[in-house]
Design a protein around this motif. Structure first.
Motif, PDB file in Angstrom:
ATOM      1  N   ASN A 218       1.279  -0.936   0.456  1.00 13.18           N
ATOM      2  CA  ASN A 218       0.060   0.170   0.132  1.00 13.18           C
ATOM      3  C   ASN A 218       0.864   1.093  -0.204  1.00 13.18           C
ATOM      4  OD1 ASN A 218      -2.873   0.081   0.333  1.00 13.18           O
ATOM      5  ND2 ASN A 218      -2.852  -1.942   1.356  1.00 13.18           N
ATOM      6  N   ALA A 219       1.696   0.900   0.919  1.00 17.17           N
ATOM      7  CA  ALA A 219       2.965   2.556   1.023  1.00 17.17           C
ATOM      8  C   ALA A 219       3.631   2.640  -0.357  1.00 17.17           C
ATOM      9  CB  ALA A 219       4.064   2.288   1.305  1.00 17.17           C
ATOM     10  N   LEU A 220       4.047   1.394  -1.086  1.00 17.77           N
ATOM     11  CA  LEU A 220       4.404   1.447  -2.688  1.00 17.77           C
ATOM     12  C   LEU A 220       3.838   2.110  -3.245  1.00 17.77           C
ATOM     13  CD1 LEU A 220       6.507  -1.687  -2.576  1.00 17.77           C
ATOM     14  CD2 LEU A 220       7.620   0.750  -1.569  1.00 17.77           C
ATOM     15  N   PHE A 221       2.161   2.006  -3.695  1.00 18.68           N
ATOM     16  CA  PHE A 221       1.747   2.637  -4.436  1.00 18.68           C
ATOM     17  C   PHE A 221       1.211   3.804  -4.388  1.00 18.68           C
ATOM     18  CE2 PHE A 221       0.225  -1.523  -5.872  1.00 18.68           C
ATOM     19  CZ  PHE A 221      -0.415  -2.129  -6.433  1.00 18.68           C
ATOM     20  N   ALA A 222       1.635   4.085  -2.262  1.00 19.21           N
ATOM     21  CA  ALA A 222       1.475   5.359  -2.532  1.00 19.21           C
ATOM     22  C   ALA A 222       1.985   6.475  -2.989  1.00 19.21           C
ATOM     23  CB  ALA A 222       1.100   6.124  -0.765  1.00 19.21           C
ATOM     24  N   GLU A 223       3.097   6.354  -3.213  1.00 19.67           N
ATOM     25  CA  GLU A 223       4.759   7.121  -3.589  1.00 19.67           C
ATOM     26  C   GLU A 223       4.656   6.951  -4.755  1.00 19.67           C
ATOM     27  OE1 GLU A 223       6.553   8.560  -1.738  1.00 19.67           O
ATOM     28  OE2 GLU A 223       5.367   8.217  -0.166  1.00 19.67           O
ATOM     29  N   VAL A 224       3.915   6.348  -5.699  1.00 15.55           N
ATOM     30  CA  VAL A 224       4.102   6.231  -7.662  1.00 15.55           C
ATOM     31  C   VAL A 224       3.767   7.958  -7.963  1.00 15.55           C
ATOM     32  CG1 VAL A 224       3.034   4.967  -9.573  1.00 15.55           C
ATOM     33  CG2 VAL A 224       3.908   3.826  -7.192  1.00 15.55           C
ATOM     34  N   GLY A 225       4.743   8.273  -8.707  1.00 12.79           N
ATOM     35  CA  GLY A 225       4.116   9.129  -9.048  1.00 12.79           C
ATOM     36  C   GLY A 225       4.792  11.251  -8.515  1.00 12.79           C
ATOM     37  N   LYS A 226       4.888  10.398  -6.901  1.00 13.65           N
ATOM     38  CA  LYS A 226       5.103  11.642  -5.873  1.00 13.65           C
ATOM     39  C   LYS A 226       7.092  12.240  -6.723  1.00 13.65           C
ATOM     40  CE  LYS A 226       2.598  10.205  -1.660  1.00 13.65           C
ATOM     41  NZ  LYS A 226       3.159  10.612  -0.696  1.00 13.65           N
ATOM     42  N   GLY A 227       7.811  11.243  -6.894  1.00 15.73           N
ATOM     43  CA  GLY A 227       9.068  11.382  -7.184  1.00 15.73           C
ATOM     44  C   GLY A 227       9.637  12.328  -8.695  1.00 15.73           C
ATOM     45  N   GLU A 228       9.940  13.248  -8.990  1.00 15.68           N
ATOM     46  CA  GLU A 228      10.387  14.156 -10.139  1.00 15.68           C
ATOM     47  C   GLU A 228      10.600  12.751 -11.150  1.00 15.68           C
ATOM     48  OE1 GLU A 228      13.780  16.906  -9.736  1.00 15.68           O
ATOM     49  OE2 GLU A 228      12.805  18.022  -7.884  1.00 15.68           O
ATOM     50  N   LYS A 229      10.528  13.026 -12.580  1.00 15.43           N
ATOM     51  CA  LYS A 229      11.001  12.154 -13.255  1.00 15.43           C
ATOM     52  C   LYS A 229      11.866  12.073 -14.446  1.00 15.43           C
ATOM     53  CE  LYS A 229       6.558  12.111 -15.454  1.00 15.43           C
ATOM     54  NZ  LYS A 229       5.347  12.120 -16.252  1.00 15.43           N
TER      55      LYS A 229
END
Length: 263
Positions: A143-154
């Motif tokens: 769940n935590a991994l899914f929540a982090e997707v897309g948060k970082g800079e490309k």
């Protein structure tokens, strides 16, 4: 004409969910819940246009893995604590941050169902630490991994993932495998997996910001700290079982170069 109208209806359901087709084919089998959150696929992915279970459930996110869609839930918070405690970023990129020693998890989550990721953590591949987690702990981590997707800079340029093929009769020639490998393992970008031991901690990412601050209990590892620890482990950690490691100047130079190549 009937077939054309049926196809048009499915198309509109997928394109315009606000028209009352939030569940499409999903609601033929599943009761509606959290109606205010929109479509079924908004939380669970899958293919709402198909009645065939294997197609409709492609990359499906079951309910226990979908807590992340509801914001900062207790499950996500607990999962984040475990991700930090286990130092998952010492090998994986999560939320755009981490070392690239193993598969970036941000992209993996888009192509793998959560149950498959859970199984990979419970039965880790060679080189990945076995954290001895139970299934409930792994579920909150996912769940935590899914929540982090897309948060970082490309990233401007994706680094290639290096694959190392090992021979069964590979000679043990590097200083890490000879001096450290009987007790430790370490995944490196340049040399692949080194060492075979599981008695000591996994040293992947040791000199990077993502490794736990375990030198003398609270400090980050540096080359200087590494040298001091090798020379007299019990002076740094009084209760350690590790014996002093005797290295000549060349071996110490080679060992520091191997460990520094983890980045």
């Amino acid at each position: 004409m009937v077939a054309l109208l049926s196809s048009l209806t499915v198309f509109l359901c997928l394109l315009l969910p606000a028209w009352g087709c939030q569940g499409a084919q999903c609601l033929n089998c599943h009761p509606h819940h959290y109606r205010e959150r929109g479509t079924c696929t908004g939380c669970h992915r899958g293919n709402p246009a198909s009645k065939r279970k294997n197609v409709a459930h492609h990359l499906l996110i079951p309910g226990r893995y979908a807590h992340f869609t509801m914001g900062k839930t207790p499950a996500v918070a607990q999962g984040n604590r475990l991700v930090e405690q286990l130092a998952c970023r010492r090998c994986h990129v999560i939320g755009g941050k981490g070392n690239r020693l193993a598969t970036p998890l941000d992209s993996l989550l888009a192509t793998r169902p959560p149950g498959e990721i859970t199984a990979a953590i419970l039965s880790p591949a060679q080189g990945m630490p076995d954290f001895k987690l139970d299934e409930a702990q792994v579920v909150v981590i996912v769940n935590a991994l899914f929540a982090e997707v897309g948060k970082g800079e490309k990233q401007g340029r994706e680094l290639p993932l290096v694959v190392h093929f090992e021979k069964a009769d590979k000679p043990v020639g590097d200083v890490f495998s000879r001096k450290c490998g009987p007790c430790h393992r370490m995944l490196t970008m340049r040399h692949g997996l080194l060492g075979a031991g599981t008695i000591g901690p996994n040293l992947s990412g040791l000199l990077t910001p993502f490794y736990p601050s375990t030198y003398a209990g609270t400090k980050r590892w540096t080359e200087e700290h590494l040298v001091l620890h090798l020379h007299n482990p019990r002076q740094v950690s009084p209760h350690t079982l590790m014996q002093p490691i005797v290295l000549n100047t060349g071996e110490l130079r080679d060992l520091k170069a191997i460990i520094a190549a983890q980045e």
